[in-house]
Design an enzyme around this catalytic site. Structure first.
Site, PDB file in Angstrom:
ATOM      1  N   SER A 106       0.821  -1.213   0.000  1.00 24.80           N
ATOM      2  CA  SER A 106       0.000   0.000   0.000  1.00 24.80           C
ATOM      3  C   SER A 106       0.857   1.267   0.000  1.00 24.80           C
ATOM      4  CB  SER A 106      -0.921   0.006   1.226  1.00 24.80           C
ATOM      5  OG  SER A 106      -0.161   0.136   2.399  1.00 24.80           O
ATOM      6  N   CYS A 107       0.240   2.370  -0.381  1.00 27.81           N
ATOM      7  CA  CYS A 107       0.956   3.643  -0.494  1.00 27.81           C
ATOM      8  C   CYS A 107       0.979   4.346   0.852  1.00 27.81           C
ATOM      9  CB  CYS A 107       0.307   4.530  -1.545  1.00 27.81           C
ATOM     10  SG  CYS A 107       0.380   3.789  -3.172  1.00 27.81           S
ATOM     11  N   ASP A 108       1.434   3.625   1.878  1.00 26.42           N
ATOM     12  CA  ASP A 108       1.535   4.194   3.217  1.00 26.42           C
ATOM     13  C   ASP A 108       2.879   3.747   3.765  1.00 26.42           C
ATOM     14  OD1 ASP A 108       1.471   4.535   6.048  1.00 26.42           O
ATOM     15  OD2 ASP A 108      -0.716   4.592   5.975  1.00 26.42           O
TER      16      ASP A 108
END
Ligand code: PLP
EC number: 4.1.1.17
Length: 389
Positions: A336-338
């Site tokens: 994920s983009c975290d």
């Protein structure tokens, strides 16, 4: 195909072959948890063999899959449910209301009323306000008081948020009676993934002291709920289930002579080893030519099922088809983009240096606290509703 498990063989990383056969014969286009129901049965029997006269209340939140609940109903398990949805799930799969306890100490008043109406009669509490809610919505119900655990040797402690101290517990027993409830006993949780039975001793000593104080104060307690904490194999040595449970029971009986009813609430220890997650490598990379660290990105991460990698507390076992190749450390991350979606960095994971995008990665013993954390309904609590106006 029938699988025969040595009663006590699950403390080794023995790959359950039914799972392996299934996984090897199929392809998956997304991260997938595969559960072996027969392995759950074997684990239930192994735990029950050690727990003896204690009733098993399976902690539904560990894995509420319909087939698992149904299998456990068949085996005679009881259930610890934390919400209306978890209770409904147990009843729908055939559990008797008498065998389902409402174990969350934080319950919605309307859910208490609903549960009482369904025939649930046993509730947990650790605060005055909770007892008042129970008395108002389930008048005359049986309640047990949850005690705080001061010292935990668990890998995933459950201290602080749950339970009350001794003085308050004694007061709550009185208060429950005054409210017309039936205060029947006490509960505690040593902390999840308590690897050795011997680690229970300090908690049991403290609990026995409080229990005796309650008896001295004139309370007729007949239920001791010893909670969960039964471990799964994640690479570090654990006691095997029957021996572990038997040793815990021996320690319990020595400290709580003549308690009429004992209940245990295994979650992780019941289902973790019955599951394997099939995942895939999305990318392997380095951040610069001089970067000492290899990064491996999987298609599953902290927000899609591996929440217990928080603080690197639970360390899963990974397996690939290249494990005979030279191995090297890597930082393992989710897709994920975290930037918080990093699974293991402080203690890197050893994976084959030849690993590349598209390779399958098996994550062993992931049957507990994975599907629920990736679901939008962990513990039966509804997800955040979204309204756009
Ligand atoms: C989560 C929970 C359990 C299960 O704990 P495990 O460590 O998974 O066995 C048992 N009892 C209560 C009250 C819980 O909240």
């Amino acid at each position: 195909m029938t699988l025969h498990f040595a009663q006590d063989a699950s403390s080794f990383a023995v790959a359950p072959s039914r799972l392996d056969a299934y996984v090897a014969s199929r392809s998956f286009d997304q991260p997938t948890l595969v559960m072996d129901l027969d392995r759950v049965s074997a684990q239930y029997r192994a735990l029950k063999a050690g727990l003896g006269r204690a009733d098993i209340h399976y902690a539904v939140k560990a894995n509420p899959a319909r087939q698992i609940i149904a299998r456990l109903v068949d085996l005679g398990s009881h259930f610890d449910a934390a919400s209306k949805a978890e209770i409904a799930q147990c009843l729908a799969e055939g559990a008797s209301p008498a065998d389902v306890s409402f174990g969350n100490t934080i319950k919605r008043a309307s859910d208490i009323a609903w549960a009482w109406d369904q025939g649930i009669t046993l509730f947990a509490a650790d605060a005055e306000e909770e007892l008042e809610k129970i008395a108002a919505n389930a008048p005359g119900a049986s309640v047990y008081i949850r005690l705080i655990v001061e010292v935990s040797h668990a890998d995933w402690p459950l201290t602080r948020k749950f339970g009350c101290d001794k003085d308050m517990a004694l007061r709550l027993l009185d208060y429950a009676k005054a409210l017309g409830l039936r205060p029947v006993g006490m509960s505690f949780h040593v902390g999840s993934q308590t690897r050795q039975a011997a680690m229970w001793a300090p908690t049991l000593d403290a609990m026995a002291h409080i229990w005796q104080a309650a008896l001295d104060a004139g309370h007729m307690l007949d239920l001791l709920n010893i909670g969960g904490g039964f471990p799964a194999f994640y690479g570090e040595e654990i006691d095997a289930p029957t021996a572990y449970a038997a040793q815990v029971m021996q320690m319990v009986e020595a400290r709580f002579p003549n308690v009429a009813n004992i209940m245990a609430e295994p979650g992780r220890g019941m289902v973790a080893e019955a599951g394997v997650i099939v995942a895939e490598v999305m990318l392997t990379s380095r951040k610069s030519d001089r970067d000492m660290h290899r990064w491996v990105f999987l298609d599953i991460g902290r927000f899609s099922g591996l929440a217990e990698t928080e603080g690197e507390a639970i360390r899963y076992q990974f397996e690939t088809a290249r494990d005979a190749d030279p191995m090297g450390p890597c930082i393992l991350a989710g897709p994920s983009c975290d930037s918080a979606d990093v699974l293991y960095e402080k203690r890197p994971v050893s994976l084959p240096l030849s690993l590349k995008a598209g390779d399958r990665v098996l994550i062993r013993n992931t049957g507990a606290y994975t599907s629920t954390y990736s679901s939008v309904c962990f513990n039966g609590f509804p997800p955040l509703d979204v309204v756009v106006i």
